[in-house]
Design a protein around this motif. Sequence first.
Motif, PDB file in Angstrom:
ATOM      1  N   ALA A 187      -3.694   7.555   1.994  1.00 52.27           N
ATOM      2  CA  ALA A 187      -2.897   6.595   2.753  1.00 52.27           C
ATOM      3  C   ALA A 187      -3.654   6.110   3.986  1.00 52.27           C
ATOM      4  N   PHE A 188      -4.499   6.973   4.559  1.00 57.47           N
ATOM      5  CA  PHE A 188      -5.206   6.625   5.794  1.00 57.47           C
ATOM      6  C   PHE A 188      -6.089   5.400   5.580  1.00 57.47           C
ATOM      7  N   ILE A 189      -6.943   5.436   4.560  1.00 59.71           N
ATOM      8  CA  ILE A 189      -7.857   4.313   4.347  1.00 59.71           C
ATOM      9  C   ILE A 189      -7.091   3.067   3.917  1.00 59.71           C
ATOM     10  N   THR A 190      -5.995   3.248   3.178  1.00 62.46           N
ATOM     11  CA  THR A 190      -5.203   2.090   2.762  1.00 62.46           C
ATOM     12  C   THR A 190      -4.610   1.388   3.973  1.00 62.46           C
ATOM     13  N   GLN A 191      -4.019   2.154   4.902  1.00 63.62           N
ATOM     14  CA  GLN A 191      -3.454   1.556   6.107  1.00 63.62           C
ATOM     15  C   GLN A 191      -4.549   0.986   6.995  1.00 63.62           C
ATOM     16  N   PHE A 192      -5.686   1.674   7.065  1.00 69.63           N
ATOM     17  CA  PHE A 192      -6.824   1.182   7.844  1.00 69.63           C
ATOM     18  C   PHE A 192      -7.253  -0.205   7.363  1.00 69.63           C
ATOM     19  N   LEU A 193      -7.343  -0.380   6.044  1.00 75.31           N
ATOM     20  CA  LEU A 193      -7.722  -1.676   5.488  1.00 75.31           C
ATOM     21  C   LEU A 193      -6.642  -2.722   5.753  1.00 75.31           C
ATOM     22  N   LYS A 194      -5.371  -2.327   5.616  1.00 75.76           N
ATOM     23  CA  LYS A 194      -4.272  -3.263   5.902  1.00 75.76           C
ATOM     24  C   LYS A 194      -4.360  -3.763   7.336  1.00 75.76           C
ATOM     25  N   ASN A 195      -4.724  -2.866   8.255  1.00 76.53           N
ATOM     26  CA  ASN A 195      -4.842  -3.254   9.662  1.00 76.53           C
ATOM     27  C   ASN A 195      -5.914  -4.316   9.878  1.00 76.53           C
ATOM     28  N   ARG A 196      -6.858  -4.409   8.931  1.00 76.56           N
ATOM     29  CA  ARG A 196      -7.926  -5.395   9.009  1.00 76.56           C
ATOM     30  C   ARG A 196      -7.640  -6.625   8.165  1.00 76.56           C
ATOM     31  N   GLY A 197      -6.411  -6.768   7.740  1.00 81.26           N
ATOM     32  CA  GLY A 197      -6.014  -7.950   6.995  1.00 81.26           C
ATOM     33  C   GLY A 197      -6.389  -7.915   5.528  1.00 81.26           C
ATOM     34  N   ILE A 198      -6.849  -6.742   5.029  1.00 81.29           N
ATOM     35  CA  ILE A 198      -7.165  -6.614   3.602  1.00 81.29           C
ATOM     36  C   ILE A 198      -5.851  -6.436   2.842  1.00 81.29           C
ATOM     37  N   ASN A 199      -5.679  -7.192   1.797  1.00 82.26           N
ATOM     38  CA  ASN A 199      -4.411  -7.210   1.071  1.00 82.26           C
ATOM     39  C   ASN A 199      -4.322  -6.047   0.077  1.00 82.26           C
ATOM     40  N   VAL A 200      -4.116  -4.839   0.627  1.00 86.59           N
ATOM     41  CA  VAL A 200      -3.883  -3.659  -0.199  1.00 86.59           C
ATOM     42  C   VAL A 200      -2.515  -3.097   0.170  1.00 86.59           C
ATOM     43  N   ALA A 201      -1.949  -2.289  -0.722  1.00 86.36           N
ATOM     44  CA  ALA A 201      -0.588  -1.792  -0.512  1.00 86.36           C
ATOM     45  C   ALA A 201      -0.553  -0.273  -0.586  1.00 86.36           C
ATOM     46  N   LEU A 202       0.272   0.320   0.257  1.00 86.10           N
ATOM     47  CA  LEU A 202       0.557   1.747   0.173  1.00 86.10           C
ATOM     48  C   LEU A 202       1.469   2.005  -1.024  1.00 86.10           C
ATOM     49  N   ASN A 203       1.427   3.219  -1.543  1.00 83.39           N
ATOM     50  CA  ASN A 203       2.200   3.528  -2.746  1.00 83.39           C
ATOM     51  C   ASN A 203       3.684   3.249  -2.584  1.00 83.39           C
ATOM     52  N   TYR A 204       4.254   3.599  -1.440  1.00 78.43           N
ATOM     53  CA  TYR A 204       5.700   3.443  -1.276  1.00 78.43           C
ATOM     54  C   TYR A 204       6.109   1.967  -1.298  1.00 78.43           C
ATOM     55  N   GLU A 205       5.150   1.077  -1.049  1.00 74.06           N
ATOM     56  CA  GLU A 205       5.470  -0.352  -1.021  1.00 74.06           C
ATOM     57  C   GLU A 205       5.535  -0.966  -2.416  1.00 74.06           C
ATOM     58  N   ILE A 206       4.904  -0.321  -3.393  1.00 69.56           N
ATOM     59  CA  ILE A 206       4.811  -0.928  -4.728  1.00 69.56           C
ATOM     60  C   ILE A 206       5.353  -0.028  -5.832  1.00 69.56           C
ATOM     61  N   ILE A 207       5.992   1.092  -5.473  1.00 70.45           N
ATOM     62  CA  ILE A 207       6.499   1.997  -6.500  1.00 70.45           C
ATOM     63  C   ILE A 207       7.730   1.399  -7.176  1.00 70.45           C
ATOM     64  N   ASN A 208       7.863   1.653  -8.465  1.00 64.62           N
ATOM     65  CA  ASN A 208       9.033   1.235  -9.234  1.00 64.62           C
ATOM     66  C   ASN A 208      10.170   2.206  -8.905  1.00 64.62           C
ATOM     67  N   GLN A 209      11.090   1.772  -8.053  1.00 64.72           N
ATOM     68  CA  GLN A 209      12.131   2.665  -7.562  1.00 64.72           C
ATOM     69  C   GLN A 209      13.037   3.165  -8.691  1.00 64.72           C
ATOM     70  N   GLU A 210      13.346   2.307  -9.651  1.00 62.78           N
ATOM     71  CA  GLU A 210      14.227   2.711 -10.753  1.00 62.78           C
ATOM     72  C   GLU A 210      13.577   3.815 -11.584  1.00 62.78           C
ATOM     73  N   LYS A 211      12.288   3.670 -11.847  1.00 60.01           N
ATOM     74  CA  LYS A 211      11.585   4.686 -12.622  1.00 60.01           C
ATOM     75  C   LYS A 211      11.435   5.979 -11.817  1.00 60.01           C
TER      76      LYS A 211
END
Length: 322
Positions: free
Chosen positions: A132-156
């Motif tokens: 999660a650290f590197i994912t958030q680090f990249l997001k802070n730099r405007g890189i369009n990546v997502a943390l797991n909780y943002e893209i998880i299939n909630q129903e599944k």
Amino acid sequence: MIKILILLSISFNVLAYVPTVESLFRNGSNPDLTQNAAMITLKITPVNPLAEKGEQAQGQSVWVKLIYHLGGGGRIKLSQLTYRSSAITDSAADSKVFFSEMSPNAFDQSVEMTERGLFYSIMNSLVVNDGAFITQFLKNRGINVALNYEIINQEKKQLLERHKAWLIKTKGGRQAEGEDSPLTPASALEREKVNQIMALPMYAASGQIGLVRFEGEAAWNIKAEAFEAWVGDSNRDVKQVTYKSSAGESEFVAKDYIKYNGTTPLPRLITFKNSKDLHFNIEPIGIRYFNESGQDLVNRLKRYDKEVKAPRDSVTKPYFLF
């Protein structure tokens, strides 16, 4: 718990599985952490890969010890000690730094801080299985990546959580006593609905990750604007990370993974080329995991305050270290 859900999901839909950026940087072949503290020692040496015979090929090495204390909610407290030689007792330390919360927000947008952030992101991945650290680090730099909780299939996710609770309640289904598993309901209509949910991927596809060949082996390639990385498919070992900026390209390459304490895979060598074409060798020397209470942490920091005294001629730390 999320790891358990992911494994359950994969068993139902292997062919459709594509990992996420966060999961690829979790050092997947490293065992789950059962202790709340970790310490890794590194030797860092500036090198000149283009040195002619007889020229100085290496600069002054620095040894660094990173000590992680894992708190609630994924918070990381980080201590860092640096040394001028391989004598790495507390009293021999050249400098000390402590972060009560090591965060991706600790790095500004400059090129040097970006390279520093990449270094600590990779260390977090290798040592404490933190993607999660590197994912958030990249997001802070405007890189369009997502943390797991943002893209998880909630129903599944909820369906698998119900199935996990059913397994615990029925002792693996042995004491179901007519209570159907949420994954195999008695109603044909409900079964069809469950099958449709399970056929969906656990995480929304980003289109940034693909399976490729890297140095003759299957690897996952992450391409997200200025950032690119390759992570091994079989062992989930980070092989190479690159970041492009207006100043140039930064590149980390991890080579020859071995198990340092019999269980923890780490590269024998990480080479780092920065945006100014300066080169460094980063060599893991050792790693260990242990339990540390809050009072133990306080006592350790007090010991550092007492024993670590900055010498008059402090060793020059690589710029990508705090």
